[in-house]
Design an enzyme around this catalytic site. Structure first.
Site, PDB file in Angstrom:
ATOM      1  N   ASP A   1     -43.326 -27.165  -3.715  1.00 51.21           N
ATOM      2  CA  ASP A   1     -44.022 -28.444  -3.788  1.00 51.21           C
ATOM      3  C   ASP A   1     -43.108 -29.519  -4.397  1.00 51.21           C
ATOM      4  OD1 ASP A   1     -46.932 -29.585  -3.500  1.00 51.21           O
ATOM      5  OD2 ASP A   1     -46.363 -30.136  -5.527  1.00 51.21           O
ATOM      6  N   ARG A   2     -43.545 -30.230  -5.457  1.00 56.67           N
ATOM      7  CA  ARG A   2     -42.712 -31.292  -6.025  1.00 56.67           C
ATOM      8  C   ARG A   2     -41.362 -30.760  -6.483  1.00 56.67           C
ATOM      9  NH1 ARG A   2     -44.438 -35.483  -3.900  1.00 56.67           N
ATOM     10  NH2 ARG A   2     -43.247 -36.718  -5.386  1.00 56.67           N
TER      11      ARG A   2
ATOM     12  N   TYR B   1     -44.518 -39.648  -7.839  1.00 55.98           N
ATOM     13  CA  TYR B   1     -44.882 -39.934  -6.451  1.00 55.98           C
ATOM     14  C   TYR B   1     -44.432 -41.324  -6.023  1.00 55.98           C
ATOM     15  CZ  TYR B   1     -47.656 -35.667  -5.935  1.00 55.98           C
ATOM     16  OH  TYR B   1     -48.050 -34.357  -5.837  1.00 55.98           O
TER      17      TYR B   1
ATOM     18  N   HIS C   1     -53.773 -37.685  -2.038  1.00 52.64           N
ATOM     19  CA  HIS C   1     -53.216 -37.982  -3.360  1.00 52.64           C
ATOM     20  C   HIS C   1     -51.854 -38.676  -3.265  1.00 52.64           C
ATOM     21  CE1 HIS C   1     -51.625 -34.084  -2.159  1.00 52.64           C
ATOM     22  NE2 HIS C   1     -50.650 -34.227  -3.035  1.00 52.64           N
ATOM     23  N   TRP C   2     -51.083 -38.393  -2.204  1.00 51.61           N
ATOM     24  CA  TRP C   2     -49.794 -39.073  -2.020  1.00 51.61           C
ATOM     25  C   TRP C   2     -49.989 -40.585  -2.014  1.00 51.61           C
ATOM     26  CZ3 TRP C   2     -45.261 -37.281   1.422  1.00 51.61           C
ATOM     27  CH2 TRP C   2     -44.868 -35.981   1.084  1.00 51.61           C
TER      28      TRP C   2
ATOM     29  N   HIS D   1     -51.720 -23.086  -0.075  1.00 51.79           N
ATOM     30  CA  HIS D   1     -50.577 -23.844  -0.599  1.00 51.79           C
ATOM     31  C   HIS D   1     -49.870 -23.176  -1.772  1.00 51.79           C
ATOM     32  CE1 HIS D   1     -48.212 -27.331  -1.792  1.00 51.79           C
ATOM     33  NE2 HIS D   1     -48.815 -27.369  -2.968  1.00 51.79           N
TER      34      HIS D   1
ATOM     35  N   ARG E   1     -38.869 -30.714  -3.800  1.00 48.53           N
ATOM     36  CA  ARG E   1     -38.256 -32.007  -3.493  1.00 48.53           C
ATOM     37  C   ARG E   1     -37.112 -32.290  -4.472  1.00 48.53           C
ATOM     38  NH1 ARG E   1     -41.472 -33.251   0.475  1.00 48.53           N
ATOM     39  NH2 ARG E   1     -43.611 -32.467   0.318  1.00 48.53           N
TER      40      ARG E   1
END
Length: 296
Positions: free
Chosen positions: A105-106, A212, A150-151, A274, A109
């Protein structure tokens, strides 16, 4: 949940403190968590991985018990370039100049940016349930925007999303996490309690929003620059994604990663939602072990 692991803190160059756990033996493996979690998300895979690897599991800046700095202009303090540098400095401080990197997930990135900026330090890269950020924003559809609402909430100018979430952050993440495929029941109560505690810490919600915001701004600029200059992933990459998730429905995960890689890209979908490391921990540990062991 982490018997045999030590908990420590490391301060990076701008004064940000990174909380982390470490343990195990063998080649170094850095594990990065996603939102709205902390390093605790690895509790079901860490015991098996520690048999073959020296694990380092930090809380990203802005999350868990790590610092939540001011965002700065264009949210630069939460750019994936700065967050990736945190991880490189942490690993160097522990004597790990070259290491394996696994992330969700984050954190995935951050791992992607680390692999682009520091290819000499990352031997193999393992990412879970993401496609490249630039492709996800540019490929936004109604289905994706509905599922990943949420993004688009978090990137609104401050303090609008902060004021919506801060009055009851625990209720927010219970709704957010509980709406996914497996619901809340599959989380270990101790782990869920830790996610709730950390999300309610002062400045966490603002830090999350800034993470974000950076991804929708400065991070996209960096990604476009990389593609223009042909700076693609140089190390082998293995990707897992949820069969019952947005990646499966909305994106050609392997195809998108192959387009930004110069080395081999392998991967598969997994029969879960997820939160792969908590829903399918045995499979994740097995896949990681096999992929990283291929170069040892």
């Amino acid at each position: 949940m982490f018997d045999g692991f030590v908990r420590r803190q490391f301060t990076v160059s701008d004064g940000v403190t990174i909380n982390y756990r470490a343990g195990g033996s063998g080649p170094a493996l850095l594990l990065l968590h996603g939102h709205p979690q902390t390093h605790v998300m690895w509790h079901r895979v860490a015991p098996a991985l520690a048999e073959n690897f020296t694990l380092v599991m930090p809380d990203l800046r802005g999350y868990g018990d790590s610092s939540k700095p001011e965002a700065g202009e264009n949210c630069i303090a939460y750019s994936k370039r700065v967050m990736a540098e945190d991880m490189i400095l942490l690993m160097r401080s522990l004597g790990h100049d070259a290491f394996f990197l696994g992330a969700h997930d984050r954190g995935a990135r951050v791992a992607h940016r680390a692999a682009l900026d520091y290819p000499q330090h990352i031997k193999r890269l393992f990412l879970m349930d993401i496609a490249p950020t630039l492709d996800m924003y540019e490929g936004t559809s109604r289905e994706f925007a509905t599922a990943y609402w949420h993004w688009f909430l978090f990137i609104q100018p401050a303090p609008f999303p902060e004021r919506m979430i801060e009055p009851d952050p625990v209720a927010f993440i219970r709704r957010y996490m509980g709406a996914r495929y497996a619901g809340l029941e599959m989380f270990c109560p101790e782990a869920l309690s830790e996610y709730e505690r950390c999300y309610a810490l002062p400045d966490t919600v603002a830090a999350v929003c800034n993470d974000y915001r950076a991804s929708a701004g400065i991070d996209l600029d960096l990604d476009r620059e990389d593609r223009k200059n042909g700076n693609h992933l140089a190390m082998p990459l293995h990707v897992l994604w949820a069969r019952h998730g947005v990646m499966e429905r909305c994106f050609d995960v392997l195809g998108l990663w192959k387009a930004v890689s110069k080395n081999s890209v392998t991967g598969q979908n997994v029969e879960c939602g997820h939160y792969l490391a908590e829903e399918a921990p045995e499979l994740v540990a097995r896949e990681m072990t096999a992929f990283f062991a291929a170069s040892t």
